[in-house]
Scaffold this active site. Structure first.
Site, PDB file in Angstrom:
ATOM      1  CG  ASN A 150      -0.368  -0.006   2.496  1.00  0.00           C
ATOM      2  OD1 ASN A 150       0.658  -0.657   2.710  1.00  0.00           O
ATOM      3  ND2 ASN A 150      -0.925   0.729   3.417  1.00  0.00           N
ATOM      4  CD  GLU A 248       4.004  -1.722  13.472  1.00  0.00           C
ATOM      5  OE1 GLU A 248       2.832  -1.338  13.582  1.00  0.00           O
ATOM      6  OE2 GLU A 248       4.853  -1.579  14.359  1.00  0.00           O
ATOM      7  CB  CYS A 282      -2.498   0.229   8.081  1.00  0.00           C
ATOM      8  SG  CYS A 282      -1.096   1.320   8.339  1.00  0.00           S
ATOM      9  CD  GLU A 461       7.590  -0.717  11.675  1.00  0.00           C
ATOM     10  OE1 GLU A 461       6.764   0.008  11.096  1.00  0.00           O
ATOM     11  OE2 GLU A 461       8.273  -1.573  11.098  1.00  0.00           O
TER      12      GLU A 461
HETATM   13  P1  NAD Z   1       0.078  -9.311   3.017  1.00  0.00           P
HETATM   14  O1  NAD Z   1       0.103  -9.797   4.421  1.00  0.00           O
HETATM   15  O2  NAD Z   1      -0.648 -10.092   2.018  1.00  0.00           O
HETATM   16  O3  NAD Z   1       1.573  -9.183   2.444  1.00  0.00           O
HETATM   17  C1  NAD Z   1       2.562  -8.423   3.108  1.00  0.00           C
HETATM   18  C2  NAD Z   1       3.929  -8.988   2.756  1.00  0.00           C
HETATM   19  O4  NAD Z   1       4.050 -10.298   3.309  1.00  0.00           O
HETATM   20  C3  NAD Z   1       4.152  -9.143   1.250  1.00  0.00           C
HETATM   21  O5  NAD Z   1       5.489  -8.811   0.947  1.00  0.00           O
HETATM   22  C4  NAD Z   1       3.892 -10.621   1.026  1.00  0.00           C
HETATM   23  O6  NAD Z   1       4.543 -11.153  -0.087  1.00  0.00           O
HETATM   24  C5  NAD Z   1       4.451 -11.222   2.313  1.00  0.00           C
HETATM   25  N1  NAD Z   1       3.936 -12.543   2.652  1.00  0.00           N
HETATM   26  C6  NAD Z   1       2.772 -13.120   2.253  1.00  0.00           C
HETATM   27  N2  NAD Z   1       2.679 -14.375   2.767  1.00  0.00           N
HETATM   28  C7  NAD Z   1       3.786 -14.574   3.518  1.00  0.00           C
HETATM   29  C8  NAD Z   1       4.253 -15.658   4.311  1.00  0.00           C
HETATM   30  N3  NAD Z   1       3.577 -16.797   4.437  1.00  0.00           N
HETATM   31  N4  NAD Z   1       5.418 -15.512   4.970  1.00  0.00           N
HETATM   32  C9  NAD Z   1       6.122 -14.360   4.876  1.00  0.00           C
HETATM   33  N5  NAD Z   1       5.740 -13.313   4.120  1.00  0.00           N
HETATM   34  C10 NAD Z   1       4.584 -13.409   3.457  1.00  0.00           C
HETATM   35  O7  NAD Z   1      -0.421  -7.820   3.103  1.00  0.00           O
HETATM   36  P2  NAD Z   1      -0.720  -6.837   1.891  1.00  0.00           P
HETATM   37  O8  NAD Z   1      -1.988  -7.285   1.249  1.00  0.00           O
HETATM   38  O9  NAD Z   1       0.517  -6.663   1.087  1.00  0.00           O
HETATM   39  O10 NAD Z   1      -0.959  -5.459   2.673  1.00  0.00           O
HETATM   40  C11 NAD Z   1      -2.183  -5.073   3.196  1.00  0.00           C
HETATM   41  C12 NAD Z   1      -2.225  -5.316   4.687  1.00  0.00           C
HETATM   42  O11 NAD Z   1      -1.143  -4.652   5.321  1.00  0.00           O
HETATM   43  C13 NAD Z   1      -3.474  -4.748   5.327  1.00  0.00           C
HETATM   44  O12 NAD Z   1      -3.973  -5.690   6.230  1.00  0.00           O
HETATM   45  C14 NAD Z   1      -2.973  -3.522   6.067  1.00  0.00           C
HETATM   46  O13 NAD Z   1      -3.734  -3.135   7.168  1.00  0.00           O
HETATM   47  C15 NAD Z   1      -1.622  -3.960   6.470  1.00  0.00           C
HETATM   48  N6  NAD Z   1      -0.772  -2.806   6.767  1.00  0.00           N
HETATM   49  C16 NAD Z   1      -0.458  -2.543   8.066  1.00  0.00           C
HETATM   50  C17 NAD Z   1       0.312  -1.436   8.377  1.00  0.00           C
HETATM   51  C18 NAD Z   1       0.696  -1.112   9.803  1.00  0.00           C
HETATM   52  O14 NAD Z   1       1.579  -0.299   9.991  1.00  0.00           O
HETATM   53  N7  NAD Z   1       0.071  -1.704  10.791  1.00  0.00           N
HETATM   54  C19 NAD Z   1       0.771  -0.607   7.352  1.00  0.00           C
HETATM   55  C20 NAD Z   1       0.416  -0.913   6.042  1.00  0.00           C
HETATM   56  C21 NAD Z   1      -0.345  -2.020   5.745  1.00  0.00           C
END
Ligand code: NAD
Length: 480
Positions: A150, A248, A282, A461
Site C-alpha cells: 500500500n 505491524e 492501515c 516502530e
Molecule cells: P500481506 O500480508 O498479504 O503481504 C505483506 C507482505 O508479506 C508481502 O510482501 C507478502 O509477499 C508477504 N507474505 C505473504 N505471505 C507470507 C508468508 N507466508 N510468509 C512471509 N511473508 C509473506 O499484506 P498486503 O496485502 O501486502 O498489505 C495489506 C495489509 O497490510 C493490510 O492488512 C494492512 O492493514 C496492512 N498494513 C499494516 C500497516 C501497519 O503499519 N500496521 C501498514 C500498512 C499495511
C-alpha cells in the site's frame, strides 16, 4: 518490457531458477514489467552475503553508516520524479500523492535514522557505592524485513533504514505486487557506495521468499508489515525459533465526531482519512461515528463532498482517487460492498466500480463509497476492507461510542473530533488503540512510537523504539 532484478551481494541478479512473475500497472490493467520469482535458494545466497558483510558493517562506526544513509536519502530526493512515477505506475495511486507523500517520506526515513543514531545513547544505572551498570546495545545480525503494497517504498525504507543504521545487515522483501521502487532503491544503494551484502533485496512471492526469510535460522530478527493473517503465519514459524519480531498488521479504525467539533476541519479531514490512497492506508478511518445532534448535517455534507471526488487516471492532477492495487483486491472490496447490502446497509454514494475512459479503461477503479444503516457488530463493521469504503452511524453517549470503537479485534489508530479537552483526554485513554489522533489525522512525527494493539500488531516502530528493536541490549555490571 522492464526487468526487475534481485539485489544480492551488491549485484543485480535474476532469480536462481530464472523464473519470473508478471507485474501490472493497476491503472491500465497491463503487464508492464517482470520481477524475479525467487525462492529459498535466492534467500539463502542473500543471507550468506549479509552474514559476510556483517562483521565490517557492524563496526563501521555510526558516522560512516550515517553518511551512506544520508547519501541514499539525497539520491532518492534527487530522483523524486522518477521514483514517484514508478510508484504510481506500480501501485495505481495518484502521481501527486507519490510525489507529495510516498517518496519524500522514503527519503525522510533514511535521513531520520541516519541522524538518530548520532544522538542515541544507552542507559547507566548507578547503585550507590556498590556497582555501576551500563547497557551495551549491539546490532543483532541479519534482519529480515517484509513489507506490503500500500505504501511500497515508504514502508520498505521505514524498516530498512533503522536496521542498517544500527549496524545490522538486511535481507528484505517488498510486496510482489509493487516491487518497482525497491528495485530502483537497489540501484541507488550501489551508487551511494553501500558495501556489498549489507542490504539484499529478494523479490518474489510471500509463501516462497517471505516464508524462507521468516523461517531462516540465521535471521534472528523479523520486521513485518502486512495483513493480520500473514502476521500470524510468520509468528507461528518465527516464535518457536525465538526470533525477535515486530508485526505491524491490519486495522479497522474508528473516526469519532462529537457535536462540539470544528465542523469544517472535521469534514475536510474525514474525507481524507477515509479515502486517501483509495482507503488503502492501515491508518484510514473506516468506521465513522457521529454524535446524534450532528449526524444529519455531517452525513449530508460528507456524502456531498465524497460524491464530488474525481476518480481517474493517476497521472492527472485532478484525480483525487486513482486505481486500487490489483484486480483481485478490487474484487475483494466490491464483494464487501455486496456484503454490506446483504447486511442491511444503505449505500449513500459510490458502491461500484468506476469506469475511467482512455488509457485507463481496463484499470481497476472503485468509486468512494459511504454506507449507513449497519449495526456496529456486523461483518462490514468488524472486518478490514482496506479500500475506498466507509460506514457511518450515529451515537448518543461516550460510553456507547467507546464500546463501538473498541468492539473489533483490531486496535491500530483512532481519530477523535471534539473541542472538549477533558473529554479528549478521557477518551484517548480508554480507546484500545496504539495511536490516537485528536482533531487531526496522519500528523506524523517520526520520533513517536508507531504500532497497534490486539490483532493490529506486536511491538512498535518509529523513533528510538526502532533503534532499540534492531539492537540487543546487554547489561554490564562493575563492582565498585
Ligand atoms: P500481506 O500480508 O498479504 O503481504 C505483506 C507482505 O508479506 C508481502 O510482501 C507478502 O509477499 C508477504 N507474505 C505473504 N505471505 C507470507 C508468508 N507466508 N510468509 C512471509 N511473508 C509473506 O499484506 P498486503 O496485502 O501486502 O498489505 C495489506 C495489509 O497490510 C493490510 O492488512 C494492512 O492493514 C496492512 N498494513 C499494516 C500497516 C501497519 O503499519 N500496521 C501498514 C500498512 C499495511
Amino acid at each position: 518490457m522492464q526487468q526487475i532484478k534481485n539485489y544480492i551481494n551488491g549485484q543485480l541478479l535474476d532469480s536462481v531458477s530464472g523464473k519470473k512473475l508478471e507485474n501490472c500497472n493497476p491503472a491500465t490493467g497491463e503487464v508492464y514489467s517482470f520481477l524475479p520469482d525467487s525462492n529459498e535458494k535466492d534467500v539463502e545466497i542473500a543471507v550468506q552475503s549479509a552474514l559476510q558483510a556483517f562483521p565490517a558493517w557492524s563496526v563501521a562506526g555510526i558516522e560512516k553508516r550515517s553518511n551512506i544513509l544520508l547519501k541514499i536519502a539525497d539520491l532518492i530526493e534527487q530522483n523524486l520524479e522518477k521514483f514517484a512515477l514508478a510508484e504510481t505506475n506500480d501501485n495505481g495511486k495518484p502521481l501527486w500523492l507519490s510525489r507529495k507523500v510516498d517518496i519524500p517520506r522514503a527519503s525522510s526515513n533514511f535521513r531520520f535514522y541516519a541522524t538518530a543514531i548520532l544522538h542515541h545513547s544507552t542507559e547507566t544505572h548507578y547503585l550507590e557505592n556498590n556497582a555501576l551498570n551500563y547497557t551495551l546495545r549491539s546490532p543483532i545480525g541479519v534482519a529480515g524485513c517484509i513489507s506490503p503494497w500500500n505504501l511500497p517504498l515508504y514502508l520498505f525504507t521505514w524498516k530498512i533504514a533503522p536496521a542498517l543504521a544500527t549496524g545490522n545487515c538486511v535481507v528484505a522483501k517488498p510486496s510482489e505486487i509493487t516491487p518497482m521502487t525497491a528495485f530502483l532503491l537497489s540501484e541507488i544503494c550501489i551508487e551511494a557506495g553501500l558495501p556489498a551484502g549489507v542490504l539484499n533485496i529478494v523479490h518474489g512471492l510471500g509463501h516462497k521468499v517471505g516464508a524462507a526469510i521468516s523461517g531462516h535460522p540465521q535471521i534472528p530478527v523479523i520486521s513485518f508489515t502486512g495483513g493480520t493473517s500473514t502476521g500470524a503465519q510468520i509468528a507461528s514459524v518465527a516464535a518457536p525459533m525465538f526470533k525477535k519480531m515486530s508485526l505491524e498488521l491490519g486495522g479497522k479504525n474508528p473516526n469519532i465526531l462529537f457535536s462540539d467539533c470544528n465542523f469544517e476541519a472535521a469534514l475536510n479531514t474525514t474525507v481524507q482519512s477515509s479515502f486517501a490512497n483509495q482507503g488503502q492506508i492501515c491508518l484510514c478511518g473506516s468506521r465513522i461515528f457521529v454524535e446524534r445532534p450532528l449526524y444529519e448535517k455531517f452525513k449530508n455534507a460528507f456524502v456531498q463532498k465524497v460524491s464530488e471526488m474525481q476518480v481517474g487516471d493517476p497521472l492527472l492532477e485532478e484525480s483525487k482517487l486513482a486505481a486500487v492495487v490489483s484486480k483481485q483486491h478490487m474484487e475483494k472490496v466490491l464483494s464487501y460492498i455486496e456484503l454490506a447490502k446483504q447486511e442491511g446497509g444503505n449505500v449513500l454514494c459510490g458502491g461500484r466500480q468506476a469506469s475511467v475512459a482512455g488509457r485507463c479503461e481496463k484499470g481497476w477503479f472503485i468509486k468512494p463509497t459511504v454506507i449507513e444503516g449497519l449495526p456496529f457488530n456486523c461483518r462490514t463493521n468488524q472486518e478490514e476492507i482496506f479500500g475506498p469504503v466507509v460506514t457511518i452511524m450515529p451515537f448518543d453517549t461516550e460510553e456507547e461510542v467507546l464500546m463501538y470503537a473498541n468492539s473489533t479485534k483490531y486496535g491500530l489508530a483512532a481519530t477523535l473530533w471534539t473541542n472538549n479537552l477533558t473529554r479528549a483526554h478521557r477518551m484517548a485513554e480508554k480507546l484500545h488503540s496504539g495511536i490516537v489522533w485528536i482533531n487531526c489525522w496522519l500528523l506524523r512525527d517520526l520520533r513517536t512510537p508507531f504500532g497497534g494493539v490486539k490483532n493490529s500488531g506486536v511491538g512498535r516502530e518509529g523513533g528510538f523504539e526502532a533503534l532499540e528493536f534492531f539492537t540487543e541490549p546487554k547489561n554490564v555490571c562493575i563492582k565498585l
